[in-house]
Design a protein around this motif. Structure first.
Motif, PDB file in Angstrom:
ATOM      1  N   GLU A 283      -0.356  11.935  25.329  1.00 40.02           N
ATOM      2  CA  GLU A 283       0.494  10.542  24.708  1.00 40.02           C
ATOM      3  C   GLU A 283       0.237  10.120  23.670  1.00 40.02           C
ATOM      4  N   VAL A 284       0.227  10.231  22.867  1.00 41.36           N
ATOM      5  CA  VAL A 284       0.015   9.812  21.601  1.00 41.36           C
ATOM      6  C   VAL A 284      -0.264   8.320  20.759  1.00 41.36           C
ATOM      7  N   GLY A 285      -1.362   8.070  21.630  1.00 45.11           N
ATOM      8  CA  GLY A 285      -1.513   6.513  21.164  1.00 45.11           C
ATOM      9  C   GLY A 285      -1.839   5.665  19.886  1.00 45.11           C
ATOM     10  N   PRO A 286      -2.287   4.481  19.768  1.00 48.05           N
ATOM     11  CA  PRO A 286      -2.590   3.551  18.619  1.00 48.05           C
ATOM     12  C   PRO A 286      -3.684   4.169  18.087  1.00 48.05           C
ATOM     13  N   ASP A 287      -3.759   3.303  16.752  1.00 47.87           N
ATOM     14  CA  ASP A 287      -5.021   3.797  15.701  1.00 47.87           C
ATOM     15  C   ASP A 287      -5.884   3.270  15.772  1.00 47.87           C
ATOM     16  N   ALA A 288      -5.981   2.154  17.163  1.00 45.73           N
ATOM     17  CA  ALA A 288      -7.931   1.037  16.430  1.00 45.73           C
ATOM     18  C   ALA A 288      -8.748   1.679  16.340  1.00 45.73           C
ATOM     19  N   THR A 289      -9.821   0.892  15.750  1.00 45.00           N
ATOM     20  CA  THR A 289     -10.769   2.407  15.955  1.00 45.00           C
ATOM     21  C   THR A 289     -12.061   1.189  16.674  1.00 45.00           C
ATOM     22  N   SER A 290     -12.181  -0.132  16.987  1.00 46.24           N
ATOM     23  CA  SER A 290     -13.099  -0.632  17.687  1.00 46.24           C
ATOM     24  C   SER A 290     -12.494  -1.628  18.609  1.00 46.24           C
ATOM     25  N   ASP A 291     -13.065  -2.286  19.612  1.00 43.24           N
ATOM     26  CA  ASP A 291     -12.186  -3.199  19.905  1.00 43.24           C
ATOM     27  C   ASP A 291     -11.648  -5.094  19.786  1.00 43.24           C
ATOM     28  N   SER A 292     -11.316  -5.257  19.514  1.00 42.46           N
ATOM     29  CA  SER A 292     -10.785  -6.495  18.471  1.00 42.46           C
ATOM     30  C   SER A 292     -10.408  -7.773  19.947  1.00 42.46           C
ATOM     31  N   GLU A 293     -10.079  -8.613  19.137  1.00 43.24           N
ATOM     32  CA  GLU A 293      -8.694 -10.120  19.210  1.00 43.24           C
ATOM     33  C   GLU A 293      -8.009  -9.726  19.700  1.00 43.24           C
ATOM     34  N   ILE A 294      -7.796  -8.978  18.743  1.00 42.50           N
ATOM     35  CA  ILE A 294      -6.180  -8.436  19.244  1.00 42.50           C
ATOM     36  C   ILE A 294      -5.703  -7.015  19.892  1.00 42.50           C
ATOM     37  N   GLY A 295      -6.723  -6.594  20.495  1.00 42.35           N
ATOM     38  CA  GLY A 295      -6.781  -5.998  21.493  1.00 42.35           C
ATOM     39  C   GLY A 295      -7.511  -5.108  21.979  1.00 42.35           C
ATOM     40  N   PRO A 296      -8.002  -3.691  22.511  1.00 37.79           N
ATOM     41  CA  PRO A 296      -9.307  -2.983  22.943  1.00 37.79           C
ATOM     42  C   PRO A 296      -8.683  -1.742  21.619  1.00 37.79           C
ATOM     43  N   ARG A 297      -9.607  -0.810  21.517  1.00 40.90           N
ATOM     44  CA  ARG A 297      -9.795   0.546  21.008  1.00 40.90           C
ATOM     45  C   ARG A 297      -8.392   0.997  21.164  1.00 40.90           C
ATOM     46  N   GLY A 298      -7.401   2.043  20.531  1.00 34.93           N
ATOM     47  CA  GLY A 298      -6.706   2.999  20.490  1.00 34.93           C
ATOM     48  C   GLY A 298      -6.956   4.272  21.399  1.00 34.93           C
ATOM     49  N   TYR A 299      -6.606   4.844  22.101  1.00 36.96           N
ATOM     50  CA  TYR A 299      -6.678   5.517  23.346  1.00 36.96           C
ATOM     51  C   TYR A 299      -5.263   6.830  23.260  1.00 36.96           C
ATOM     52  N   ASP A 300      -5.951   7.969  22.765  1.00 41.14           N
ATOM     53  CA  ASP A 300      -4.981   8.880  23.329  1.00 41.14           C
ATOM     54  C   ASP A 300      -4.841   8.620  25.256  1.00 41.14           C
ATOM     55  N   GLU A 301      -3.636   9.720  25.281  1.00 41.70           N
ATOM     56  CA  GLU A 301      -3.918  10.260  26.833  1.00 41.70           C
ATOM     57  C   GLU A 301      -3.115  11.526  27.447  1.00 41.70           C
ATOM     58  N   LEU A 302      -4.052  11.902  28.122  1.00 35.56           N
ATOM     59  CA  LEU A 302      -3.401  12.851  28.669  1.00 35.56           C
ATOM     60  C   LEU A 302      -3.169  12.719  30.618  1.00 35.56           C
TER      61      LEU A 302
END
Length: 961
Positions: A283-302
């Protein structure tokens, strides 16, 4: 007796039983136990061989392998091809008309991810000849799943049946899915991407006219097939039925019955465990590098699904980490959803408001270091997926994989290029992972599965996005449980020279993992010259005629297995001689202190620097600091793309080692901007280096379009600066170079631990001759940090290594008359040593003398120091002082504060803090390269008593004292 549970321990226990067992019975049982252990041991990497099958592919997407070994491959632009295992050729079956672009609201036409995206063969393909293709309709905004009949290498005319349609938007990119697989009952699974524009972290834009950017109406919508894994049962007439057990029962209002699981951003390659029925995918996840007020950093998933479920996108990612719904009109984050009581309130939602609870992720990892799964590495990420291995699935296989991989998930990542073997426990829970075949480096593996023959196949997309790459290919990984081919290394004592050229061909390093006696044959050939054959490992050869010769070494074992490698010899052009001379120490560098260097270049045909016939501008001279862990020589050996003649060879090696080429090329457009375009944009900008270093390490989006630049937080500032300097000079026809003689001061980047290396390097490419190619020679001196880990000693005798805990590395624990030794250290200018050593009574240390000898443990002694056992802290006295406040008072003679807050109460001192243990030692003046030994002595210590604990040794020159 169940042999699978009969271990050596059981056998040994029964051996001790007080009754007689026949010897033959014991041998049989013992051999059975050995076979079981052998089957569960990790096989040596040398038993796996990647074999290239199909090359010259153009954006390959998915493949399938038939029982006869024919491989079918689809390409994004619509080509449907087959690899013939008999002729070993690739032929075009058909070209499917597809859409490959999207048009923005501004009318800008851009390449999209869509096209011909999915391929699967029917489970009964050998009888019914049905193939399934999933693609973007060429004119209508929809993706369609179709079934075709394939006979005699061609799609039967008018045999296409449209089984399923997925309405889409073509206003903005991305995510298409396209993975397909089958379960044991003939149900077809299809992954469908969310088809939503990327914006902020999660896509929840509820403004009018922005539905293409609201994934609450796609992946989070039960009445929409996008962002889902579908499960259907194809029928002979080209339609399908809905199997029981999907996420929503048939007839549920506002819910599509085809949905097996929902809440996916871009579920990619999918597989099913034939034993458990569990579903696995990347599962290809979002691109954020770090946590912020708009959400957590991005993660890919197996991911793993044991049953139908909701995997939470766009409100959750990773291990149920929540995104707030973002108010794009007011530009502020709103509430976060409850993963156990999820409600979809978007105006773009046409499905159910109340959704199933969010399922946990199986494996998840960000751009940076993953605390939970550190082996996955850092940098760009695109979790692909892969198959679950069971031997029973491949009965009669020629090359069955060993039982060690039974039940493991073999998964890959498109961007990172690793392949992991993931182990689950009996219930299917994650247990561990390890690299599979780490010497094989697939270039953007986009699909991976086992063929019916039991071999695993990997489809490599190649390094260029949205266009053809010269390194895209289909690879078969073969397991050899018997006799292995020899491993061949061919080289020569000289790379070339003037004629008559005399040299020795070398087979040094050639080996056979089975220990067989090998036969060697060299064949030396060149156009227009009669070949010569030598039947020995290291023959002496004379080349009388100028030319470019190929010397091919073929090595054969007694069973007939052979392997070959060749080396190029240039006769008629003497390679240049390049030397870098340093004034001072040639082993260590010292930050903020000058390195004085001078380069000498001599070439038999071209002249030299000294006589002026070779100008300094033609010599590539560079000095680079690279952070801890970078090995230039290792990278260059494994990467043919590194140009030895350029000043920026170190930068090229860093790029080759990283994931830069996933998105960037030097002068060709890929998914990211060309290096030359970046150089043009930032030409003349004083702060370009600082900006781009931050961009590499932190990521970003918007400067070059909608595609996000992933962050590389694990890359050091020093390495990022080296890459940026190369990029900013990529437009220059002749790269600038350092003078061939001068002084260079090493500056450590902020935050660097100083444990890296300084690479002092000079290279020269000569002019060649008439019909004779040029030759390049380089001279590289690697200066290491003057602080050396004691545990890195090449020789350890009578001492032991002990972990310091919390990832802090290893300490050396010496005993009486033990020693450690470092090889070939330059002691020129080294005046003192600073040893991080301690002898603690609570650890039973006895203390002792540390002697420094050169050339051998009994060679000349150039330094000596004694370390006493540290006194124990009187805890009762310390506690009494703390109660009275005395322990927090400044020590007598301590300097008074001169700050503006001198009248303020100073913070309390830590009474338990101890100074870093240090042993200073003055050395006798010693010049040149020596082996250096540290000998530990204490005649009063017991033989089993440790003397001390030694962590690091710092070599200090006159300035650094």
């Amino acid at each position: 007796m169940n042999q699978s549970n009969f271990t050596r321990k059981t056998w040994l226990t029964r051996w001790k039983r007080p009754y007689t067992v026949a010897l033959n019975s014991l041998l049989v049982v013992g051999l059975a136990s050995f076979v079981v252990d052998e089957g569960t041991m990790k096989p040596d990497e040398s038993r796996f061989t990647p074999v290239v099958l199909a090359e010259d592919l153009d954006e390959p997407m998915v493949f399938e392998v038939a029982k006869d070994g024919t491989a079918y491959i689809i390409e994004r632009k619509g080509a449907f091809k087959k690899y013939d295992p008999i002729t070993k050729t690739v032929d075009l079956i058909a070209t499917i008309p597809v859409n490959t672009k999207y048009t923005s609201a501004e009318g800008r036409v851009t390449e999209a991810e869509e096209g011909l995206m999915g391929l699967s063969l029917d489970p009964n393909f050998e009888q019914n000849h049905w193939v399934y293709l999933y693609y973007a309709h060429p004119t209508e905004k929809k993706h369609i799943l179709t079934r075709w009949e394939l006979r005699d290498g061609k799609l039967v005319d008018k045999s296409e049946k449209v089984m399923l349609e997925v309405p889409t938007q073509r206003e903005v990119c991305c995510h298409t899915g396209g993975g397909m697989t089958w379960d044991r009952t003939g149900n077809l699974y299809l992954t469908v991407g969310n088809n939503t524009g990327n914006q902020q972290a999660a896509q929840t834009d509820e403004r009018p006219g922005r539905s293409s950017w609201d994934d609450q109406g796609h992946a989070g919508n039960t009445d929409d097939l996008r962002g889902k894994i579908l499960r259907i049962h194809p029928q002979p007439d080209g339609t399908y039925t809905i199997p029981d057990g999907n996420l929503f029962p048939k007839g549920t209002a506002k819910a599509r019955p085809e949905i097996y699981s929902m809440g996916h951003r871009n579920a990619w390659r999918i597989s099913i465990d034939s034993k458990t029925g569990y579903v696995y995918w990347g599962e290809v996840g979002p691109d954020a590098t770090s946590d912020s007020e708009i959400g957590p950093r991005g993660y890919d998933e197996l991911n793993q699904a044991r049953k139908p479920g909701n995997f939470g996108w766009p409100w959750f990612v990773g291990n149920r980490q929540a995104f707030p719904v973002y108010d794009y009109a007011e530009k502020k984050p709103l509430e976060k959803k409850d993963p156990d009581h999820l409600v979809n309130t978007s105006p773009n939602n046409t499905g159910l408001r109340e959704l199933p609870p969010v399922a946990p992720s199986f494996i998840y990892y960000p751009y940076g270091v993953s605390e939970e799964f550190p082996l996955v590495g850092t940098g760009s990420r695109s979790a692909t997926g892969g198959p679950i291995y069971h031997q029973a699935d491949f009965k009669g296989a020629k090359r069955p994989w060993p039982a060690y991989y039974e039940g493991k998930w073999i998964a890959t990542d498109f961007s990172r290029g690793w392949i992991m073997a993931i182990t689950m426990d009996a219930e299917g829970n994650y247990k561990s992972m390890e690299r599979f075949l780490p010497s094989y480096h697939p270039v953007e593996p986009i699909d991976m599965k086992f063929g019916p023959d039991g071999d695993m196949y990997v489809l490599e997309y190649g390094s260029n996005w949205f266009r053809k790459s010269n390194n895209s290919r289909l690879v078969r990984i073969e397991y050899n449980g018997g006799n292995r081919k020899p491993i061949v290394f061919a080289s020569a004592s000289k790379q070339g020279g003037t004629v008559p050229l005399k040299l020795t061909l070398l087979a040094d390093g050639t080996k056979d993992y089975d220990g067989d006696k090998l036969k060697y044959q060299w064949k030396v050939s060149a156009p227009g010259v009669a070949p010569k054959v030598f039947n020995e490992a290291n023959p002496a050869v004379t080349f009388d005629k100028p030319g470019v010769y190929t010397a091919q070494l073929t090595v054969t074992d007694p069973k007939g297995a052979s392997n070959s490698q060749s080396v190029k010899i240039i006769a008629g052009n003497e390679p240049p001689s390049v030397a870098v001379n340093l004034t001072g120490n040639k082993t260590f560098f010292f930050p903020n202190q000058p390195i004085q260097y001078a380069v000498n270049v001599d070439d038999k045909e071209d002249g030299s620097l000294t006589d002026g016939k070779i100008t300094p501008a033609r010599v590539a001279m560079s000095i680079d600091y690279t952070s801890e862990g970078f090995d230039y020589a290792e990278v260059v050996q494994g990467q043919r793309s590194v140009d030895a003649s350029t000043q920026y060879a170190v930068a090229q090696a860093l790029i080759a080692q990283s994931d830069c080429k996933v998105c960037h090329q030097v002068a060709t457009k890929s998914v990211g901007p060309m290096f030359t375009a970046i150089a043009t944009k930032y030409k003349g900008s004083a702060d370009a280096t600082e900006k781009l270093v931050k961009k590499i390490r932190n990521g970003g989006v918007g400067v070059w379009g909608d595609v996000a630049m992933p962050g590389h937080p694990a890359m050091s500032v020093a390495d990022a600066e080296t890459i940026v300097k190369y990029i900013l000079n990529s437009n220059e026809k002749t790269f600038s170079t350092l003078p061939t003689k001068g002084t260079y001061v090493v500056k450590l980047p902020e935050g660097d631990n100083g444990q890296g290396s300084v690479l002092v390097r000079a290279a020269y490419t000569d002019r060649g001759g008439k019909g004779i190619p040029a030759q390049t020679s380089e001279n590289l001196i690697v200066l290491r940090s003057a602080q050396v880990y004691a545990s890195s000693a090449a020789v350890v005798k009578g001492a032991e290594l002990k972990a310091r805990g919390m990832g802090a590395g290893m300490n050396v624990i010496p005993y009486a008359n033990s020693y450690i030794g470092f090889q070939k250290l330059d002691l020129t200018g080294i005046k003192k040593l600073d040893l991080n050593a301690s002898a603690q009574r609570r650890e039973g240390s006895a203390g002792g003398t540390i002697e420094v000898h050169i050339d051998s443990p009994t060679g000349p002694m150039i330094g000596e120091a004694t370390l006493e056992v540290a006194p124990e802290v009187d805890m009762a006295k310390l506690m009494a002082q703390m109660e009275s406040g005395a322990a927090n008072q400044p020590a007598a003679g301590a300097p008074k504060s001169t700050s503006a807050t001198a009248g303020a109460t100073p913070p309390p001192a830590n009474p338990f803090r101890r100074p870093i243990p240090s042993v200073k030692m003055t050395l006798k003046d010693t010049e040149g390269i020596h082996d250096v030994y540290f000998v530990f002595k204490n005649d009063k210590a017991k033989s089993i008593q440790p003397l001390m604990s030694l962590s690091t040794i710092k070599f200090m020159d006159a300035v650094s004292q």
